[in-house]
Design a protein around this motif. Sequence first.
Motif, PDB file in Angstrom:
ATOM      1  N   PHE A 159      -3.284  -0.128  -3.565  1.00  0.00           N
ATOM      2  CA  PHE A 159      -3.120  -1.374  -2.839  1.00  0.00           C
ATOM      3  C   PHE A 159      -2.753  -2.510  -3.778  1.00  0.00           C
ATOM      4  CE2 PHE A 159      -6.214   1.050  -0.336  1.00  0.00           C
ATOM      5  CZ  PHE A 159      -5.639   1.003   0.926  1.00  0.00           C
TER       6      PHE A 159
ATOM      7  N   LEU B 125      -0.336   0.855   8.752  1.00  0.00           N
ATOM      8  CA  LEU B 125      -1.107  -0.017   7.875  1.00  0.00           C
ATOM      9  C   LEU B 125      -2.011  -0.883   8.725  1.00  0.00           C
ATOM     10  CD1 LEU B 125      -1.557  -1.060   4.926  1.00  0.00           C
ATOM     11  CD2 LEU B 125       0.158  -2.821   5.448  1.00  0.00           C
TER      12      LEU B 125
ATOM     13  N   PRO C 242      -5.198   6.171  -2.295  1.00  0.00           N
ATOM     14  CA  PRO C 242      -4.456   4.984  -1.878  1.00  0.00           C
ATOM     15  C   PRO C 242      -4.363   3.949  -2.986  1.00  0.00           C
ATOM     16  CG  PRO C 242      -6.657   4.921  -0.970  1.00  0.00           C
ATOM     17  CD  PRO C 242      -6.512   6.255  -1.646  1.00  0.00           C
TER      18      PRO C 242
ATOM     19  N   ILE D 143      -4.419   2.496   4.909  1.00  0.00           N
ATOM     20  CA  ILE D 143      -3.139   3.108   5.199  1.00  0.00           C
ATOM     21  C   ILE D 143      -3.382   4.506   5.759  1.00  0.00           C
ATOM     22  CG2 ILE D 143      -2.848   3.945   2.827  1.00  0.00           C
ATOM     23  CD1 ILE D 143       0.174   3.337   3.161  1.00  0.00           C
TER      24      ILE D 143
ATOM     25  N   ALA E 208       0.831  -1.195   0.000  1.00  0.00           N
ATOM     26  CA  ALA E 208       0.000   0.000   0.000  1.00  0.00           C
ATOM     27  C   ALA E 208       0.865   1.245   0.000  1.00  0.00           C
ATOM     28  CB  ALA E 208      -0.935   0.020   1.212  1.00  0.00           C
ATOM     29  N   ARG E 209       0.428   2.250  -0.728  1.00  0.00           N
ATOM     30  CA  ARG E 209       1.024   3.573  -0.706  1.00  0.00           C
ATOM     31  C   ARG E 209      -0.016   4.556  -1.228  1.00  0.00           C
ATOM     32  NH1 ARG E 209       2.428   5.620  -5.699  1.00  0.00           N
ATOM     33  NH2 ARG E 209       2.621   4.102  -7.404  1.00  0.00           N
TER      34      ARG E 209
ATOM     35  N   ARG F 142      -8.126  -4.602  -1.026  1.00  0.00           N
ATOM     36  CA  ARG F 142      -9.044  -3.467  -0.926  1.00  0.00           C
ATOM     37  C   ARG F 142     -10.273  -3.862  -0.120  1.00  0.00           C
ATOM     38  NH1 ARG F 142      -6.688  -2.891  -5.938  1.00  0.00           N
ATOM     39  NH2 ARG F 142      -5.874  -0.805  -6.414  1.00  0.00           N
TER      40      ARG F 142
END
Length: 113
Positions: free
Chosen positions: A57, A78, A55, A67, A47-48, A62
């Motif tokens: 994933f 997280l 976001p 996050i 994730a970022r 999801r």
Amino acid sequence: QVQLVESGGGLVQAGGSLRLSCEVSGGSLDGIGWYRQIPGRSRELVARWGILGDPIFVEDVRGRFAIFKDNIKNSVDLQMDNLKPAESGLHSCNRDSGGFYPWGRGTQVTVSS
């Protein structure tokens, strides 16, 4: 001299939850995301945030993962819910697709069946 310190891993049963924390010492949270290395696989993004703050994933998480940024701890957290055994592995954090900063030791996530 930015240091990344991951914490929050542990052993949970399938369907359980964990919250991981990536504390960034000496730097900002810009670009920080979570990665994992599942046995037998290479390290992959979990994730970022995208450039617009949306976001991003890995597939199939999801609705179960989220996050967050904690500007008090200067960390990226997280939240992982309804964990699956196949998601067991060493979880680490880094910036900009990984490798920007020296990798921390990571935190182990183990999900039992």
